[in-house]
Design an enzyme around this catalytic site. Structure first.
Site, short mmCIF file in Angstrom:
data_model
loop_
_atom_site.label_atom_id
_atom_site.label_comp_id
_atom_site.label_asym_id
_atom_site.label_seq_id
_atom_site.Cartn_x
_atom_site.Cartn_y
_atom_site.Cartn_z
N GLU A 44 -53.48 -68.70 51.45
CA GLU A 44 -52.99 -67.58 50.64
C GLU A 44 -51.60 -67.85 50.05
O GLU A 44 -50.61 -67.17 50.37
CB GLU A 44 -52.99 -66.30 51.46
CG GLU A 44 -54.40 -65.88 51.84
CD GLU A 44 -54.48 -64.49 52.48
OE1 GLU A 44 -53.46 -64.00 52.96
OE2 GLU A 44 -55.58 -63.91 52.47
N GLU A 55 -62.76 -64.97 53.60
CA GLU A 55 -62.36 -64.11 54.72
C GLU A 55 -62.75 -62.67 54.43
O GLU A 55 -62.55 -62.18 53.31
CB GLU A 55 -60.84 -64.10 54.91
CG GLU A 55 -60.22 -65.35 55.44
CD GLU A 55 -58.71 -65.18 55.59
OE1 GLU A 55 -58.22 -64.03 55.66
OE2 GLU A 55 -58.01 -66.20 55.61
#
Ligand code: GAL
Length: 673
Positions: A155, A308
């Site tokens: 991320e 995710e």
């Protein structure tokens, strides 16, 4: 065969699994983990995300023994590894040796240790250490048989205002502008005496006492996205240099403003999304659907990876409600319906401690004899049945523009007629009526190929480059329908108002000139009269719009702008433009959107199906896979499928109508006729 084709073959279709953090557990637990992974049908794990301190506990001292063991164990059990470089969490020794690695925030405060993502992406020291651990991992595991994919860092997101960022920003600006004259011109630095005479005078835009030059700010956003991308590319190139046939990706976030994913996507083998729709929000699956469409579109329709999601509750909000029984399955099928080729979670086994100790997991604290684990096992079984959908994608006749530069223009630079634009909400306002009517929608940038689309939806395109203007204009001229909302075409790529009146870039396209923008006062409401007699209201924004070649589809029925157009229709070339100059009440706006796409002869396949049953299709040359997903926990539904096929989830033949129980789903394979 592409790297992703090879990956799909390897996992037998769809990837299933999650983040796996064995470094938090005793090796005895690992044995139980792989046993339960097999029971759940897990075929892929993301290993090593944030594991830097366990891999390099002291500078230059490596401990790969545990990872060797776990890689072997996973491989022996047929589980593929998406191996992460651990560079999203620099160890404490690195920040002690080199505190300048910590990002300085806009207000001048320096990050402390104890979280993650505590690095300045421009720091040469951070980059050096990150390159080093990446090299060590690649040396050791590039040819390990468990390795199936590289997961670069995690991320990407930090913004930093460090000295190293200023140095890198100047380098970026020199490359972009070539000369200081060009930069001064683009940044309009004669305004408030901001002229630069030496590159070294330029710094990252720390918060000044009040306002910031809006183009400097805009360039800083662009730069930050690029600085992060440089970090990704450096690590990607290292792993590639060892072995070229393994796919490489990083994981992106939902509506993430700080990185221009259109620029990143071509540098990855697949784009991957982490998404946590809030179960407390009854509509969160609609914005999830938009994200899934965006992710499919980022690489021009290629399947993407759901990297995710949560098995049940998250732990990041003040109130974290559970995903009720059946909702995790439905949400997973929803991602697949929009061309995901994986269902992955954060994380496999719930952590006992740390910030996310209450974040749900495939294997929760309550162990295998739990509701969540049973649902995980059930989903794993179903994903095997859905293997045929892997590699397929979807097509659409409607495209919606989504542009990071425009987002930054609206939200990162002050001084607009009103300064509370919310780009993501605006995009959702345009997307939702299409979603509710089951229209497939692609998401496009100004660089995307637009042929094949009948309608281009352009939400609040305030900042638009000349090239973007050309693309939108040509689309209409060549026969497309453009549905554009207010405050579009206003400034150029340097955030300078386009000449000759608003909407500078689109005056001819819209067929009107705007004398002034009239943002509404709080609570002001305007009566709107449609040409066909319908009435509605609007709020928030008006434009003093003077028709040229356009005609009014609706006018203000009261107030100082009474009689002026609120919605304009213009014929442009072979195309049609509908320009909405005010914030119409949602129901009236939805009707306008529906009428506009219907007038453009967009095919509507699931007419009459209620909005709570999401209908979408992915397919290839031979088959279509129709996903019908009932998001209602109370209502059942029956949906016509338009052909004879097989429900992959039940193996049963289907003809005519499909009955869906509350939260029920069907995935129907139809042969092309
Ligand atoms: C993601 C992150 C994971 C985990 C998850 C749940 O954003 O990549 O490491 O923190 O959120 O909060």
């Amino acid at each position: 065969m592409t790297r992703m084709d090879a990956f799909r073959n390897r996992v037998g279709g769809l990837a299933y699994g999650g983040d796996y953090n064995p470094e938090q557990w005793d090796p005895a637990v690992w044995r139980e983990d792989v046993r339960l992974m097999r029971e759940a049908g897990v075929n892929t794990v993301s290993l090593g995300v944030f594991a830097w301190a366990s891999l390099e506990p002291e500078p230059g001292k490596y401990e790969f023994g545990w990872m060797d063991e776990i890689m072997d164990l996973l491989h022996e059990n047929g589980i593929s590894v998406n191996l992460a470089t651990p560079t999203a969490a620099p160890p404490v020794w690195l920040t002690q040796l080199h505190p300048e690695v910590f990002p300085i925030m806009a207000d001048g405060e320096r990050f402390g240790f104890g979280n993650r993502l505590h690095y300045d992406p421009s720091s040469p020291i951070y980059r050096e250490y990150a390159a080093n651990i990446t090299t060590k991992l690649a040396e050791r595991y590039s040819f390990h048989p468990a390795l199936a994919m590289w997961h670069i860092s995690n991320e990407y997101g930090p913004t930093a205002y460090n000295e190293a960022a200023s140095v890198n920003f100047r380098r970026w600006l020199r490359r972009k502008y070539g000369s200081l004259d060009a930069l001064n011109e683009a940044w309009t630095t004669r305004f408030w005496s901001q002229v630069y005479t030496d590159w070294d005078q330029i710094e990252v835009p720390h918060i000044p006492r009040t306002w910031m030059n809006p183009t400097r700010r805009l360039d800083f956003k662009r730069f930050t996205s690029d600085a992060l991308l440089e970090c990704y590319l450096a690590e990607r190139d290292i792993v590639r240099s060892f072995r070229d046939d393994i796919p490489v990706m990083t994981n992106f976030m939902r509506f993430f403003r700080h990185a221009d994913y259109w620029k990143w996507a071509p540098e990855e083998d697949a784009v991957a999304l982490d998404i946590y729709p809030n179960p407390a929000d009854a509509d969160s699956h609609v914005s999830a659907a938009f994200q899934y469409d965006l992710f499919r579109s980022l690489k021009g329709g290629q399947p993407w990876m759901l990297m995710e999601q949560a098995a049940s509750a998250v732990s990041q909000w003040p109130l974290n409600v559970v995903k009720e029984p059946g909702r995790m399955r439905l949400g997973s099928l929803q991602a697949l319906s929009r061309a995901a080729d994986s269902v992955m979670f954060f994380q496999w086994r719930a952590s006992r401690g740390g910030q996310e100790r209450f974040h749900s997991a495939m294997l929760p604290h309550s162990g295998p004899d739990s509701r969540t684990f049973k649902e995980v096992v059930g989903l794993g079984r179903e994903l095997k049945l859905l293997a045929p959908v892997a590699g397929t994608t979807s097509r659409s006749e409607i495209a919606i523009l989504f542009d990071w530069d425009g987002w930054w223009g609206l939200e990162e630079t002050a001084g607009l007629p009103r300064n509370d634009f919310g780009y993501a909400d605006t995009v959702m306002r345009h997307y939702t009526p299409l979603w509710e009517r089951h229209y497939p929608v692609d998401v496009v940038s100004y660089g995307s190929a637009l042929d094949g689309y009948k309608v281009l939806v352009v939400p609040n395109a305030y900042l638009i480059h000349d090239e973007g203007v050309r693309r939108v204009t040509e689309f209409a001229r060549d026969g497309g329908t453009v549905l554009m909302s207010f405050f579009s075409g206003v400034v150029d790529g340097s955030n300078r108002v386009r000449p000759d009146g608003y909407p500078g870039a689109f005056r001819e396209l819209v067929g009107a000139k705007i004398d002034e923008y009239w943002p509404a006062r709080p609570h002001e409401e305007f009566a709107i009269a449609f040409a066909d007699g319908r009435r509605a209201t609007s709020t928030w924004w008006r434009e003093d719009l003077h028709l040229e070649t356009g005609t009014a589809l609706a006018t203000y029925a009261d107030g100082l702008l009474a009689g002026r157009a609120a919605v304009v229709e213009n014929r442009y070339g072979a195309g049609r433009v509908v320009y909405v100059a005010t914030l119409l009440e949602q129901a009236a706006f939805d009707t306008l959107v529906a009428e506009t796409v219907a007038a453009a002869s967009v095919r509507r396949r699931f007419e009459g199906v209620p909005a709570h049953v999401e209908c979408s299709v992915r397919g290839d040359e031979t088959h279509e896979y129709v996903f019908l997903l009932n998001h209602s926990g109370e209502l059942s539904a029956s949906v016509p499928v338009g052909g004879e096929g097989t429900d992959l989830l039940t193996g049963q033949p289907v003809a005519g109508e499909v009955e869906l129980a509350p939260l029920g789903a069907a995935v129907i394979r139809l042969a092309h006729t």
